[in-house]
Scaffold this active site. Sequence first.
Site, PDB file in Angstrom:
ATOM      1  N   LYS A 101       0.852  -1.193   0.000  1.00  0.00           N
ATOM      2  CA  LYS A 101       0.000   0.000   0.000  1.00  0.00           C
ATOM      3  C   LYS A 101       0.889   1.245   0.000  1.00  0.00           C
ATOM      4  O   LYS A 101       1.955   1.251   0.630  1.00  0.00           O
ATOM      5  CB  LYS A 101      -0.879  -0.024   1.257  1.00  0.00           C
ATOM      6  CG  LYS A 101      -1.934   1.056   1.327  1.00  0.00           C
ATOM      7  CD  LYS A 101      -2.731   0.913   2.632  1.00  0.00           C
ATOM      8  CE  LYS A 101      -3.865   1.914   2.738  1.00  0.00           C
ATOM      9  NZ  LYS A 101      -4.590   1.782   4.031  1.00  0.00           N
ATOM     10  N   SER A 182      -9.675   1.447   3.107  1.00  0.00           N
ATOM     11  CA  SER A 182      -8.783   2.213   2.271  1.00  0.00           C
ATOM     12  C   SER A 182      -7.717   1.385   1.561  1.00  0.00           C
ATOM     13  O   SER A 182      -7.103   1.869   0.614  1.00  0.00           O
ATOM     14  CB  SER A 182      -8.093   3.288   3.120  1.00  0.00           C
ATOM     15  OG  SER A 182      -7.215   2.710   4.073  1.00  0.00           O
ATOM     16  N   SER A 206      -9.991  -0.935   7.144  1.00  0.00           N
ATOM     17  CA  SER A 206      -9.286  -0.680   5.886  1.00  0.00           C
ATOM     18  C   SER A 206      -8.659  -1.907   5.231  1.00  0.00           C
ATOM     19  O   SER A 206      -8.255  -1.846   4.071  1.00  0.00           O
ATOM     20  CB  SER A 206      -8.198   0.379   6.091  1.00  0.00           C
ATOM     21  OG  SER A 206      -8.767   1.658   6.047  1.00  0.00           O
TER      22      SER A 206
END
Length: 426
Positions: A101, A182, A206
């Site tokens: 990420k 996310s 997330s």
Amino acid sequence: MCKSIYFSLFLLVLLALLSFCQAHKEATIHELRLELNNNRINSRQLVEFYLGEIKKLNPVLKGVLEVNPDVLYEADRADRERAAKVPRSMVGLHGIPVLLKDTIATRDKLNTTAGSFALLGSIVPRDAGIVSRLRKAGAIILGKASLSEWSSFRSLGAPSGFSPRGGQGKNPYVLSATPCGSSSGPAISVAANMVAVSIGTETDGSILCPASFNSVVGIKPTVGLTSRAGVIPISPSLDTVGHQGAILIDNLEITGLDTILNATASGEAVATIAEFKIAINGFLKSLDSSRIHSLADIIEFNQKFGDLEKIAEFGQEIFLAAEATNGIMDLEKAAIANMATLTRNGYLKMMAENRLDAVVTPGSNISPVLAIGGFPAISVPAAYDDEGVPVGICFSGLQGSEATLIEVSYGFEQATNVRKLPTFLS
Ligand SMILES: *[C@@H]1O[C@H](CO)[C@@H](O)[C@H](O)[C@H]1NC(C)=O
Ligand SMILES: *[C@@H]1O[C@H](CO)[C@@H](O)[C@H](O)[C@H]1NC(C)=O
């Protein structure tokens, strides 16, 4: 995030895909390991396969933000080490590509930006803790995954999986459905076999939510178990880096659930915005080079480049609220104490009174309960709805119960075998 459960590397349990024919796309990391160790494939071929898939699929899915310019070099080095029988080269993630990420810092040619143009070109002081461990194990850093910008912490109005740098990430099963966030890019990329395994982060939902929506396995470890050093933060007290003859007790209630699910009422909102300001300013101060030095600078950047950052459209009200805080004062202390009380009277009491090893809930709706208590959880593919959108099932437990959760969720996965390849429906 990964496709199935089999092999665990401290925080992660992964599975993967691979292979050059579609039929073997969904091989486990363990199977991949055997293929590498038995010289039926090498890391260069593996990386070239993923690069091909990224080239083909990413223009639509937008799960990958940047590819590591040194990835083939890293693959060749892994292959040389394996040929020389270097001890670490036959185990774990050695020679296996991993996608990170874009909040996870790497001191290499890749940018670390949380999806924002504000941090493009800035230089982090060192690899994040998780990255140095991955490199030590011989894993190959394939690139950075897209995400909801700033881990969904700029504005409630911004759609899940959107970032100015990455555009709108797409759900590979139903393109018009949310990929959730996310950690959208890590889940999208694993789901669509653009990489075997990826690392996301979770403050509240997330990892679990994108894992559920993209039909991959997502592991949220106990908060504090994995190193958060070098990760663009939200809240240090809630953040974590991701990955039986059971007695089933139905219809249990978590006392205070309505309050816990309301971030204003639980204190989660008050505590996280104040902690975010402290943590993001600390991260920005640590950068070796950057035009941005504080949350105030980000806000100003967003105002100045409003079109670029879609400020006019989505706003930045969470940033503004965070900037208005002044450290951990009485209000924040009361909020933190309230979350502890809700956890004690809610999840902890339910677990103790019923002597539970794990709690099973649909989707990722339980994530605020897990966030305020720092509890671990694993999401496993469970179903597809009428439109073909994936739904996960969530196994959660007390702090440190990862081993049990892996065992239980692996059992569920093997018994049900729900996951299927992405359908790319419009
Ligand atoms: C990182 O950002 C710079 C712009 O500052 C860009 O030139 C470079 O290509 C980016 N790195 C990668 C690996 O995409
Ligand atoms: C959440 O809690 C706040 C304050 O405790 C309250 O004002 C608000 O109405 C609640 N929201 C919902 C959706 O119940």
